[in-house]
Design an enzyme around this catalytic site. Structure first.
Site: not given
Ligand code: WQD
Length: 335
Positions: A125, A150, A154, A179, A231, A297
């Site tokens: 990701s 999370y 990764k 995304n 994004r 975040g």
């Protein structure tokens, strides 16, 4: 060289990748523990391709079950999607994420080593970059301290694979997704968020469908074109096709290093307000939304430099943001 194991193959990206694999002529074996997916997706895949994948309901946290699977099944490549992926949930329950995302990866890689299996595609990701210093983001951008367990799983996953490739016959590619959004054009498979959607697009489509009261836009005072966060929204079918390209790079021994990383995005940054406007255009619905505080975040902006993936994988996105939003809407209308 055409029997491919897809772990998490009944999930959102996994199911779309299984369809593309079958349509590219591969025989597909799925392992999925239905933790974040539904068994009905197996029939849905079959109704699209006319070929029922072999399916095993195995929890990869069960080391014995993983050993047994590989003792009884030979495969020519593995695409490893199986993992938990909710950022917020990972903050609340880190140990679940380290167990489910890291120990399972180790078990699968141990079996690959034992059975001399080589071709491995890892679902990574863009979250590993955190807020990149430069945009668009290239694969050389530094991996930053993870903002969530999370994201950390990764990063750790990539490190585990890289180290394994150095000492074993393993060849691997990590695909760093931006995304993923949208659904298959048939609207037979798509994103199935369980509970209140954490991601933007399912929340948008559920709001337009009247399931949610209104969309909360997390912040409009970012240093971006319109103040909302940016994004790189990639159609899930384009993303699925990137997995085929990566797999064939390994199967045909075209990889230049034993471990390679590719950013998989469109290269275009879209703000939340631009997504809302595009959605209203394709759906002809007015979306009910309000601006609220930023989400803890979240980064300001993230979009891919796709040069390396385009050149080395011979892959590029074919669908636009509007294509993806329309497919997501068509999928929502079928729910
Ligand atoms: C997109 C934008 C939000 C919901 C995460 C993970 C990433 C991957 C995808 C798993 C952001 C805004 C969202 C809402 C909003 N996950 N937003 N209202 O956070 O970019 O990425 O999901 O692989 O690894 O980090 O995706 O869809 O949650 O948010 O305003 O109700 O939409 O602030 O700017 P994100 P997202």
């Amino acid at each position: 060289m055409n029997r491919i194991l897809v772990t998490g193959g009944l999930g959102f990206i996994g199911s779309h990748t299984v369809v593309e694999l079958q349509q590219a002529g591969y025989e597909v074996v799925i392992i999925d523990n239905l933790y974040n997916s539904k068994i009905e997706v197996l029939e849905s895949i079959t109704s699209i391709t006319g070929i029922k994948p072999t399916y095993f309901n195995i929890d990869l946290r069960n080391k014995r079950a993983v050993e047994e699977f590989f003792s009884n099944n030979s495969v020519d490549g593995i695409i490893h999607f199986a993992a938990s992926k909710a950022v917020g949930e990972s903050v609340k329950n880190p140990l679940l994420y380290y167990e489910n995302n890291v120990s399972t990866l180790v078990y699968v890689l141990q079996e690959m080593k034992k059975h001399q299996l080589t071709n491995f595609i890892f679902s990574s990701s863009c979250t590993v970059y955190g807020q990149a210093d430069e945009l668009p983001i290239t694969e050389n951008a530094p991996v930053k301290p993870a903002e969530s367990p999370y994201g950390n799983t990764k990063q750790i996953g990539e490190e585990i694979i890289k180290e394994s490739c150095k000492v074993d016959s393993l060849k691997a590619i990590a695909l760093r997704y931006f995304n993923p959004i949208g659904a298959h054009e048939t609207a037979i498979i798509g994103e199935l968020p369980l509970g209140v959607p954490q991601n933007l697009i399912p929340f948008v489509t559920q709001t337009a469908a009247g399931i949610r009261e209104e969309l909360s836009v997390f912040g409009d005072d970012y240093p971006t074109k319109d103040g909302t966060a940016v994004r790189d929204y990639i159609h899930v079918v384009d993303l699925a096709k990137a997995h085929i390209a990566a797999l064939e790079r390994l199967i045909n021994n075209k990889n230049k290093k034993d471990f390679e990383v590719f950013n998989v995005g469109t290269g275009i940054g879209s703000s939340v307000l631009e997504v809302i406007k595009a959605f209203e255009k394709v759906s002809e619905k007015s979306l009910n939304y309000k601006i609220v505080d930023k989400r803890e975040g979240d980064v300001t902006a993230a979009y891919a430099d796709t040069t390396f993936a385009n050149n080395e994988l011979g892959w590029k996105t074919e669908k636009t943001l509007e294509d993806a939003l329309l497919d997501a809407w068509k999928w929502q209308l079928k729910q």
